[in-house]
Write a protein that holds these residues in place. Structure first.
Motif: not given
Length: 346
Positions: A14, A126-127, A129-131, A133-134, A160-161, A164
């Motif tokens: 990833s 999910r992964t 979005v977590e990766a 979002s910042s 979702q992004l 965020a």
């Protein structure tokens, strides 16, 4: 020793998938200052001004809203979180998109739409979005909706992004509210398409479309024996039978097609045949894009490349994909016919 792509089984982490989300080499040095709007196409200068203005804010790291602003609530219109450049090929959309990416503060991401869907498919929603979002900015080149699954997936991801605080920029040859037409029953996914459209300030860029000029002429294919001989003489060349290659692609996730080409300087394919299976054709489009990004000359045997996709395919919903792939493969094949190759002209 000749490399066989059909015998390779790359594994891609990833971290590598994310680290490779940068502009391709041909756009590594472009900047707003090197974009030359056509004097008789004012929309090109307008798009340059819009993206230059956005770049000012994006050059600063993303900041969370202050406590005071959260307590007060936002009364001003923050504007749309994304800009969407719509227009034909060859009008400078990708140049402007890459220039915006170069100006923005990190973390940031640049990818084609296909690479984005492949990334999310490999990581999981999910992964992903977590990766992401910042991130400060995500640039998406060649935005398109190929099927209902893509529509649902990308609608959820971008929603979702944006929530965020991630800003977006995209290019396409199709207006956002027309995405999916001719490819699936877009009316059944109108809500998702409208949600995607709602994220973007749409800017049209006018100019001559390469499709009006026609495709470049495909070079005469070499005999298979000549393809194999030349491939054996070239350093770091791969050589595969067409059927072996496309069957192997079906067994790999498309996110691995780039890694499949690691260490390859020339790609040789023997016995190229006309395609009738849309799934096989779309996989070859992705491989063609990865080859083109890497400027890999092509040695081609079999039918001429302009006979690769059937007439029905070139009139169907994926027409733009196939025309782009043909243009790129023909350019790579022309480069492959000379002993010493230079950077492929886009």
């Amino acid at each position: 020793m000749v490399i066989r792509l059909s015998e390779r089984w790359p594994e891609v982490s990833s971290d590598r998938l994310l680290s490779e989300c940068v502009p391709p080499p041909r756009f590594a040095d472009v900047r707003f200052s090197t974009y030359r709007p056509a004097p008789d196409e004012p929309s090109q200068a307008d798009a340059l001004a819009v993206l230059t203005s956005r770049a000012v804010g994006l050059a600063k790291p993303r900041q969370a809203p202050s406590l005071w602003s959260r307590l007060r609530g936002r009364t001003e219109d923050p504007g749309k979180p994304g800009v969407y450049l719509d227009g034909g090929f060859g009008v400078g959309k990708t140049h402007l998109l890459a220039s915006l990416w170069h100006e923005a503060a990190g973390p940031k991401m640049y990818c084609t739409f296909v690479e984005l869907t492949n990334l999310v498919g490999a990581l999981g929603l999910r992964t992903a979005v977590e990766a992401l979002s910042s991130y400060r900015l995500i640039c998406i080149d060649e935005f398109e909706l190929d099927d209902p699954g893509d529509t649902m997936l990308i609608s959820r991801l971008l929603g979702q992004l944006v929530a965020a605080g991630v800003e977006l920029a995209a290019t396409s040859n199709t207006l956002p509210d027309k995405l999916g037409e001719g490819r699936f029953q877009a009316i059944d996914f109108l809500r998702e398409i409208q949600a995607l459209s709602g994220h973007f300030d749409v800017r049209r860029i006018d100019g001559p479309d390469y499709r009006h000029r026609g495709l470049p002429v495909a070079p005469e294919p070499w005999p298979d024996a000549q393809v194999e001989t030349v491939a054996a003489e070239r350093a770091n060349a791969s050589c595969d039978h067409f059927v072996d290659l496309h069957r192997h692609l079906a067994e790999l996730h498309p996110s691995k097609y780039g890694a499949l080409l690691d260490g390859v300087d020339t790609v040789a394919i023997t016995d190229i045949r006309p395609l009738t299976d849309e799934n096989v054709a779309l996989r070859l489009v992705v491989l063609a894009d990865r080859m083109y990004d890497r400027n890999l000359p092509l040695l081609a045997g079999g039918v001429p490349l302009d006979q690769l996709f059937s007439a029905d395919m070139l009139k169907g919903g994926y027409r733009k994909k196939y025309l782009r792939a043909l243009s790129r493969l023909i350019a790579l094949a022309n480069a492959g016919m000379v002993p010493e190759t230079s950077t492929v002209v886009p």
